[in-house]
Motif scaffolding. Structure first.
Motif, PDB file in Angstrom:
ATOM      1  N   ASP A   1       0.425  16.867  -6.383  1.00  0.00           N
ATOM      2  CA  ASP A   1       0.326  16.372  -7.749  1.00  0.00           C
ATOM      3  C   ASP A   1      -0.794  15.371  -7.914  1.00  0.00           C
ATOM      4  O   ASP A   1      -0.854  14.638  -8.893  1.00  0.00           O
ATOM      5  N   GLY A   2      -1.671  15.306  -6.932  1.00  0.00           N
ATOM      6  CA  GLY A   2      -2.779  14.372  -7.008  1.00  0.00           C
ATOM      7  C   GLY A   2      -2.491  13.042  -6.366  1.00  0.00           C
ATOM      8  O   GLY A   2      -3.297  12.124  -6.425  1.00  0.00           O
ATOM      9  N   GLY A   3      -1.315  12.926  -5.731  1.00  0.00           N
ATOM     10  CA  GLY A   3      -1.011  11.675  -5.035  1.00  0.00           C
ATOM     11  C   GLY A   3      -0.794  10.524  -5.989  1.00  0.00           C
ATOM     12  O   GLY A   3      -1.267   9.419  -5.754  1.00  0.00           O
ATOM     13  N   GLY A   4      -0.105  10.771  -7.108  1.00  0.00           N
ATOM     14  CA  GLY A   4       0.129   9.710  -8.077  1.00  0.00           C
ATOM     15  C   GLY A   4       0.901   8.552  -7.473  1.00  0.00           C
ATOM     16  O   GLY A   4       1.643   8.709  -6.510  1.00  0.00           O
ATOM     17  N   ARG A   5       0.753   7.370  -8.081  1.00  0.00           N
ATOM     18  CA  ARG A   5       1.381   6.177  -7.509  1.00  0.00           C
ATOM     19  C   ARG A   5       2.899   6.270  -7.525  1.00  0.00           C
ATOM     20  O   ARG A   5       3.567   5.772  -6.637  1.00  0.00           O
ATOM     21  N   GLU A   6       3.497   6.928  -8.539  1.00  0.00           N
ATOM     22  CA  GLU A   6       4.947   7.023  -8.606  1.00  0.00           C
ATOM     23  C   GLU A   6       5.481   7.811  -7.419  1.00  0.00           C
ATOM     24  O   GLU A   6       6.435   7.411  -6.769  1.00  0.00           O
ATOM     25  N   THR A   7       4.848   8.933  -7.123  1.00  0.00           N
ATOM     26  CA  THR A   7       5.273   9.737  -5.987  1.00  0.00           C
ATOM     27  C   THR A   7       5.077   8.979  -4.680  1.00  0.00           C
ATOM     28  O   THR A   7       5.946   8.952  -3.819  1.00  0.00           O
ATOM     29  N   SER A   8       3.951   8.341  -4.519  1.00  0.00           N
ATOM     30  CA  SER A   8       3.671   7.602  -3.299  1.00  0.00           C
ATOM     31  C   SER A   8       4.645   6.451  -3.106  1.00  0.00           C
ATOM     32  O   SER A   8       5.136   6.219  -2.006  1.00  0.00           O
ATOM     33  N   ALA A   9       4.947   5.719  -4.178  1.00  0.00           N
ATOM     34  CA  ALA A   9       5.884   4.597  -4.076  1.00  0.00           C
ATOM     35  C   ALA A   9       7.259   5.090  -3.649  1.00  0.00           C
ATOM     36  O   ALA A   9       7.925   4.461  -2.818  1.00  0.00           O
ATOM     37  N   ARG A  10       7.696   6.213  -4.199  1.00  0.00           N
ATOM     38  CA  ARG A  10       8.996   6.778  -3.821  1.00  0.00           C
ATOM     39  C   ARG A  10       9.034   7.114  -2.351  1.00  0.00           C
ATOM     40  O   ARG A  10       9.988   6.799  -1.644  1.00  0.00           O
ATOM     41  N   TRP A  11       7.966   7.739  -1.857  1.00  0.00           N
ATOM     42  CA  TRP A  11       7.907   8.152  -0.456  1.00  0.00           C
ATOM     43  C   TRP A  11       7.820   6.941   0.469  1.00  0.00           C
ATOM     44  O   TRP A  11       8.521   6.854   1.474  1.00  0.00           O
ATOM     45  N   VAL A  12       6.979   5.980   0.120  1.00  0.00           N
ATOM     46  CA  VAL A  12       6.803   4.799   0.975  1.00  0.00           C
ATOM     47  C   VAL A  12       8.090   4.000   1.067  1.00  0.00           C
ATOM     48  O   VAL A  12       8.474   3.536   2.145  1.00  0.00           O
ATOM     49  N   ARG A  13       8.785   3.830  -0.048  1.00  0.00           N
ATOM     50  CA  ARG A  13      10.058   3.103  -0.003  1.00  0.00           C
ATOM     51  C   ARG A  13      11.061   3.819   0.902  1.00  0.00           C
ATOM     52  O   ARG A  13      11.822   3.191   1.631  1.00  0.00           O
ATOM     53  N   ALA A  14      11.084   5.140   0.833  1.00  0.00           N
ATOM     54  CA  ALA A  14      12.048   5.894   1.634  1.00  0.00           C
ATOM     55  C   ALA A  14      11.759   5.779   3.126  1.00  0.00           C
ATOM     56  O   ALA A  14      12.659   5.546   3.931  1.00  0.00           O
ATOM     57  N   VAL A  15      10.499   5.948   3.520  1.00  0.00           N
ATOM     58  CA  VAL A  15      10.192   5.961   4.957  1.00  0.00           C
ATOM     59  C   VAL A  15      10.126   4.559   5.549  1.00  0.00           C
ATOM     60  O   VAL A  15      10.365   4.367   6.742  1.00  0.00           O
ATOM     61  N   ASP A  16       9.813   3.547   4.728  1.00  0.00           N
ATOM     62  CA  ASP A  16       9.825   2.174   5.246  1.00  0.00           C
ATOM     63  C   ASP A  16      11.246   1.635   5.322  1.00  0.00           C
ATOM     64  O   ASP A  16      11.604   0.948   6.279  1.00  0.00           O
ATOM     65  N   GLY A  17      12.052   1.879   4.328  1.00  0.00           N
ATOM     66  CA  GLY A  17      13.447   1.471   4.372  1.00  0.00           C
ATOM     67  C   GLY A  17      13.671   0.012   4.046  1.00  0.00           C
ATOM     68  O   GLY A  17      14.551  -0.322   3.250  1.00  0.00           O
ATOM     69  N   ILE A  18      12.900  -0.883   4.665  1.00  0.00           N
ATOM     70  CA  ILE A  18      13.023  -2.316   4.458  1.00  0.00           C
ATOM     71  C   ILE A  18      11.635  -2.934   4.441  1.00  0.00           C
ATOM     72  O   ILE A  18      10.646  -2.279   4.787  1.00  0.00           O
ATOM     73  N   CYS A  19      11.559  -4.199   4.052  1.00  0.00           N
ATOM     74  CA  CYS A  19      10.290  -4.932   4.065  1.00  0.00           C
ATOM     75  C   CYS A  19       9.666  -4.862   5.457  1.00  0.00           C
ATOM     76  O   CYS A  19      10.354  -4.975   6.470  1.00  0.00           O
ATOM     77  N   ARG A  20       8.341  -4.721   5.512  1.00  0.00           N
ATOM     78  CA  ARG A  20       7.660  -4.520   6.787  1.00  0.00           C
ATOM     79  C   ARG A  20       7.284  -5.820   7.509  1.00  0.00           C
ATOM     80  O   ARG A  20       6.607  -5.770   8.543  1.00  0.00           O
ATOM     81  N   PHE A  21       7.712  -6.970   7.012  1.00  0.00           N
ATOM     82  CA  PHE A  21       7.471  -8.210   7.756  1.00  0.00           C
ATOM     83  C   PHE A  21       8.428  -8.268   8.935  1.00  0.00           C
ATOM     84  O   PHE A  21       9.584  -7.854   8.816  1.00  0.00           O
ATOM     85  N   PRO A  22       7.987  -8.779  10.107  1.00  0.00           N
ATOM     86  CA  PRO A  22       8.871  -8.838  11.282  1.00  0.00           C
ATOM     87  C   PRO A  22      10.146  -9.620  10.995  1.00  0.00           C
ATOM     88  O   PRO A  22      10.102 -10.762  10.554  1.00  0.00           O
ATOM     89  N   GLY A  23      11.284  -8.982  11.224  1.00  0.00           N
ATOM     90  CA  GLY A  23      12.569  -9.646  11.066  1.00  0.00           C
ATOM     91  C   GLY A  23      13.149  -9.619   9.678  1.00  0.00           C
ATOM     92  O   GLY A  23      14.323  -9.947   9.492  1.00  0.00           O
TER      93      GLY A  23
END
Length: 466
Positions: free
Chosen positions: A298-320
């Motif tokens: 779909d052109g890599g829209g920000r909405e799609t990317s944000a959905r995917w990034v939130r899913a695969v990251d799961g939590i904030c990426r700061f240590p701890g």
């Protein structure tokens, strides 16, 4: 002393404190053993074996008996079934907080599985914090003994409780022990209510959550703004809303959802839960399919990317940090390489650690944040310490990507054998044995804002956050 030297001194002091903690635990355990030896055969109406050892410890070090009993229990566990943990504790390589995680996480497991998990936990404990260590332990135990994880969860649910404890200054502590999905439902609802006020509301996020809990109980169901501007407040007139269930996010592999695998699922804000519980919650869920690599059709829209990034990251990426990705914001990584999937160079940060990164990018703090590779993020502290974080959610959505998982444990029919050993006691009144400062109220303003979940999102603030 340089900053680097000060950090080295801090580590040395922490190791010395850990060795002192070990000495205290082993002394308490030995006292208990001697009490037991003296009262092996108490007779009718006599002293039960070891009954008053905790009492003697409590008066000796001016602690409460519950804390003394916990120290005895930890010492016995180290002596009876966790020899590697005992040696690491004695050497000061791990402190009591991490020892406690290992003790709690290996109980209820077979000796085979406990041995495998213990070895990996000690390795990880030396380079991570207790909260992440506990998540790793639950994840590994669920994969090595999935049926056991479900059994332990069902037994633990019988301990659910909510209670009130009086504290000084006409205040009270309201706490409880709830099944993880229910607890996250309450937490997310309180957060939603906390953001119903305008940017001029003077309350902190903790104050808003407390007031929101009362609003839930008194039937109003909405947090009223206290900005004092009356009808000039954008939130003074609120249209009626259709009641809905708060958002709770769970990432589960497709195989586990279909019942062909028992790999654990990931409950945002909590960590791993067994597949059976995730399937139960999924009966009333709305589904979003997440591929291992986000497609850019779909052109890599920000909405799609944000959905995917939130899913695969799961939590904030700061240590701890364990703030759920749903409460965090996607941050763009560096310019993407040709052919890289949409969103793959991005990651999520909570409001507090997003602020840290922005300040670092502007050169206002000596922290440095940069990708280590496609999926890992490198945080370099001002004194040079390097900390790497990975996509936590991806470990659950795509179990084969969990490269540090232990190998071993029971399989087949052995997994269904019940384990009668007691579960660790995590009652609501549990005491933090390492840093016993629960209920302490900081005086300095900056210290009152230090918890990531207490940071008000930048979109809700009335002033420039940076």
């Amino acid at each position: 002393m340089s900053d680097e030297g000060l950090i080295d001194a801090l580590r040395a002091a922490h190791g010395a404190a850990a060795r002192a903690q070990a000495a205290e635990v082993f002394a308490v355990r030995e006292l208990y053993r001697r009490h037991r030896a003296e009262s092996v055969e108490p007779g009718p109406g006599g002293v039960r074996a070891g009954e008053f050892a905790a009492s003697e410890v409590a008066v000796a070090v001016h602690a409460d008996e519950a804390t003394a009993g916990a120290l005895i229990d930890i010492g016995l566990a180290l002596e009876e079934s966790l020899p590697r943990t005992r040696l690491a504790f004695e050497a000061g390589r791990i402190d009591l907080a991490k020892v406690r995680v290992i003790v709690d996480s290996t109980r209820g497991l077979s000796r085979e599985v406990a041995g495998v998990v213990e070895t990996r936990l000690i390795e990880v404990a030396e380079r991570t914090e207790p909260a992440r260590l506990r998540q790793a332990a639950r994840r590994w135990a669920a994969r090595l003994d999935p049926r056991g994880a479900q059994r332990r969860r069902e037994r633990r649910q019988d301990q659910r409780d909510v209670r009130i404890r009086a504290v000084q200054d006409s205040m009270a502590v309201f706490d409880g022990l709830l099944p993880a999905p229910g607890a996250q439902t309450v937490a997310m609802r309180l957060r939603e209510m906390s953001l119903q006020v305008c940017g001029q509301d003077p309350r902190t996020m903790p104050q808003r959550r407390a007031d929101a809990l009362v609003a839930l109980a008194d039937g109003s169901g909405r947090l009223r703004c206290t900005c004092g501007r009356g009808r000039r407040c954008a939130n003074s007139v609120v249209p009626p809303q259709t009641p809905r269930r708060p958002l709770v996010q769970i990432g589960i592999p497709a195989e586990s959802l279909l019942g062909t695998s028992e790999a654990p699922a990931f409950l945002a804000g909590y960590g791993p839960i067994d597949a059976a519980l995730a399937r139960t919650v999924a009966e009333h869920a709305r589904f979003e399919v997440i591929s291992e690599r986000e497609e850019s059709e779909d052109g890599g829209g920000r909405e799609t990317s944000a959905r995917w990034v939130r899913a695969v990251d799961g939590i904030c990426r700061f240590p701890g940090c364990v703030v759920p990705a749903a409460e965090s914001e996607p941050v763009d990584g560096p310019a993407e390489e040709a052919g890289r999937a949409a969103g793959a160079g991005s990651y999520v940060l909570c409001a507090r650690h997003d602020r840290l990164k922005v300040l670092a990018d502007k050169g206002k703090t000596r922290w440095c944040v940069a990708p280590a590779d496609h999926d890992r993020l490198r945080w370099t502290a001002p004194t040079g310490g390097v900390h790497i974080t990975v996509r936590e959610g991806a470990r659950y959505l795509f179990p084969h990507t969990d490269v540090d998982r232990p190998v071993g444990g029971r399989t087949g029919a052995e997994q269904s054998e019940p384990d009668s050993r007691p579960l660790p006691s995590d009652r609501p009144t549990a005491v933090d044995l390492v840093f016993p400062v629960a209920g302490h109220l900081p005086v300095h303003l900056q210290l009152t804002r230090i918890a990531p979940e207490d940071e008000i999102p930048v979109t809700e603030r009335s002033a420039d956050a940076y």
